[in-house]
Design a protein around this motif. Structure first.
Motif, mmCIF file in Angstrom:
data_model
loop_
_atom_site.group_PDB
_atom_site.id
_atom_site.type_symbol
_atom_site.label_atom_id
_atom_site.label_comp_id
_atom_site.label_asym_id
_atom_site.label_seq_id
_atom_site.Cartn_x
_atom_site.Cartn_y
_atom_site.Cartn_z
ATOM 1 N N ILE A 1 0.763 -1.262 0.113
ATOM 2 C CA ILE A 1 -0.078 0.107 0.056
ATOM 3 C C ILE A 1 1.055 1.175 -0.153
ATOM 4 O O ILE A 1 1.675 1.366 0.821
ATOM 5 N N SER A 2 0.631 2.239 -0.993
ATOM 6 C CA SER A 2 1.435 3.437 -1.073
ATOM 7 C C SER A 2 0.523 4.424 -1.223
ATOM 8 O O SER A 2 -0.203 4.350 -2.077
ATOM 9 N N GLN A 3 0.670 5.513 -0.361
ATOM 10 C CA GLN A 3 -0.129 6.540 -0.405
ATOM 11 C C GLN A 3 0.702 7.747 -0.301
ATOM 12 O O GLN A 3 1.370 7.820 0.583
ATOM 13 N N LYS A 4 0.544 8.853 -1.170
ATOM 14 C CA LYS A 4 1.389 10.101 -1.153
ATOM 15 C C LYS A 4 0.522 11.075 -1.121
ATOM 16 O O LYS A 4 -0.817 11.391 -1.355
ATOM 17 N N ASN A 5 1.130 12.264 -0.578
ATOM 18 C CA ASN A 5 0.665 13.626 -0.202
ATOM 19 C C ASN A 5 -0.720 13.687 0.477
ATOM 20 O O ASN A 5 -1.741 14.158 0.321
ATOM 21 N N LEU A 6 -0.554 12.879 1.459
ATOM 22 C CA LEU A 6 -1.820 12.839 2.569
ATOM 23 C C LEU A 6 -1.805 13.933 3.497
ATOM 24 O O LEU A 6 -0.547 14.255 4.115
ATOM 25 N N SER A 7 -2.886 14.348 3.778
ATOM 26 C CA SER A 7 -2.908 15.362 5.105
ATOM 27 C C SER A 7 -3.131 14.195 6.233
ATOM 28 O O SER A 7 -3.154 13.181 6.191
ATOM 29 N N TYR A 8 -3.108 15.235 7.555
ATOM 30 C CA TYR A 8 -3.311 14.308 8.599
ATOM 31 C C TYR A 8 -4.737 13.769 8.805
ATOM 32 O O TYR A 8 -4.753 12.601 9.093
ATOM 33 N N GLU A 9 -5.711 14.330 8.221
ATOM 34 C CA GLU A 9 -6.876 13.636 8.250
ATOM 35 C C GLU A 9 -7.047 12.560 7.214
ATOM 36 O O GLU A 9 -7.786 11.633 7.308
ATOM 37 N N GLY A 10 -6.427 12.776 6.123
ATOM 38 C CA GLY A 10 -6.182 11.565 5.100
ATOM 39 C C GLY A 10 -5.542 10.312 5.910
ATOM 40 O O GLY A 10 -5.852 9.078 5.616
ATOM 41 N N LEU A 11 -4.518 10.676 6.585
ATOM 42 C CA LEU A 11 -3.735 9.561 7.230
ATOM 43 C C LEU A 11 -4.931 8.833 8.150
ATOM 44 O O LEU A 11 -4.811 7.709 8.267
ATOM 45 N N LYS A 12 -5.390 9.608 8.952
ATOM 46 C CA LYS A 12 -6.321 9.060 9.874
ATOM 47 C C LYS A 12 -7.493 8.124 9.196
ATOM 48 O O LYS A 12 -7.667 7.206 9.582
ATOM 49 N N SER A 13 -7.929 8.881 8.138
ATOM 50 C CA SER A 13 -8.880 7.822 7.187
ATOM 51 C C SER A 13 -8.179 6.769 6.666
ATOM 52 O O SER A 13 -9.045 5.486 6.927
ATOM 53 N N VAL B 1 -5.768 4.977 8.310
ATOM 54 C CA VAL B 1 -5.453 4.146 9.192
ATOM 55 C C VAL B 1 -7.073 3.578 9.785
ATOM 56 O O VAL B 1 -7.171 1.985 10.011
ATOM 57 N N GLU B 2 -7.889 4.079 9.671
ATOM 58 C CA GLU B 2 -9.346 3.834 10.001
ATOM 59 C C GLU B 2 -9.632 2.671 8.964
ATOM 60 O O GLU B 2 -10.227 1.654 9.402
ATOM 61 N N LYS B 3 -9.364 2.762 7.826
ATOM 62 C CA LYS B 3 -9.969 1.676 6.712
ATOM 63 C C LYS B 3 -9.035 0.479 6.908
ATOM 64 O O LYS B 3 -9.576 -0.523 6.855
ATOM 65 N N LEU B 4 -7.646 0.641 7.187
ATOM 66 C CA LEU B 4 -7.073 -0.483 7.356
ATOM 67 C C LEU B 4 -7.157 -1.314 8.483
ATOM 68 O O LEU B 4 -6.916 -2.479 8.833
ATOM 69 N N GLU B 5 -7.796 -0.503 9.712
ATOM 70 C CA GLU B 5 -8.115 -1.245 10.911
ATOM 71 C C GLU B 5 -9.472 -2.253 10.689
ATOM 72 O O GLU B 5 -9.521 -3.199 11.298
ATOM 73 N N ALA B 6 -10.262 -1.662 9.582
ATOM 74 C CA ALA B 6 -11.324 -2.556 9.248
ATOM 75 C C ALA B 6 -11.113 -3.746 8.565
ATOM 76 O O ALA B 6 -11.710 -4.654 8.992
ATOM 77 N N LEU B 7 -9.853 -3.960 8.125
ATOM 78 C CA LEU B 7 -9.413 -5.043 7.490
ATOM 79 C C LEU B 7 -8.931 -6.042 8.440
ATOM 80 O O LEU B 7 -8.679 -7.220 8.344
ATOM 81 N N CYS B 8 -8.391 -5.488 9.700
ATOM 82 C CA CYS B 8 -7.943 -6.384 10.462
ATOM 83 C C CYS B 8 -8.939 -7.453 11.294
ATOM 84 O O CYS B 8 -10.162 -7.232 11.481
#
Length: 124
Positions: free
Chosen positions: A103-115, A117-124
């Motif tokens: 998974i590679s994401q560029k140019n994220l803001s703090y809110e984008g990073l939080k979002s 992480v939330e999506k990744l947590e749903a996969l666990c």
């Protein structure tokens, strides 16, 4: 043959005895008749765990940056007034998992990073 527990105990002893005495891990292994190359391999193989981190200086909710879509390749970004310096922080995330997922994401803001992480947590 050395087991996981043998190396784990050796590493714990090194942290308790070797580090305070200023002894290198190589010398500590030699003094305990443990081949350093085997210890090193164990360390590299077992220390690839997810560790908790604490983010300092996260932007406050008052100074949130408005998300704008990134321009298409070849397109020039629109000129927009910049917010204060600390809100211009952009984040790059590059995750590689043992199951081959990348998974590679560029140019994220703090809110984008939080979002993300939330999506990744749903996969666990």
């Amino acid at each position: 043959m050395y087991s996981y527990n043998d190396f784990d105990r050796l590493f714990l002893r090194y942290k308790l005895e070797g580090i305070p005495a200023g002894i290198s891990i190589e010398k500590f292994c030699m003094s305990n008749q443990v081949p350093y190359n085997l210890f090193s391999k164990w360390y590299k193989d077992t220390r690839k765990k997810i560790v908790p981190v604490q983010v300092l200086g996260a932007p406050s909710t008052d100074a949130e940056m408005v998300e704008s879509p990134s321009p298409l390749p070849g397109q020039k970004p629109e000129s927009a007034p910049r917010l204060s310096c600390h809100t211009e922080l952009r984040i790059l995330v590059d995750l590689r998992m043992s199951n081959g997922v990348h998974i590679s994401q560029k140019n994220l803001s703090y809110e984008g990073l939080k979002s993300l992480v939330e999506k990744l947590e749903a996969l666990c």
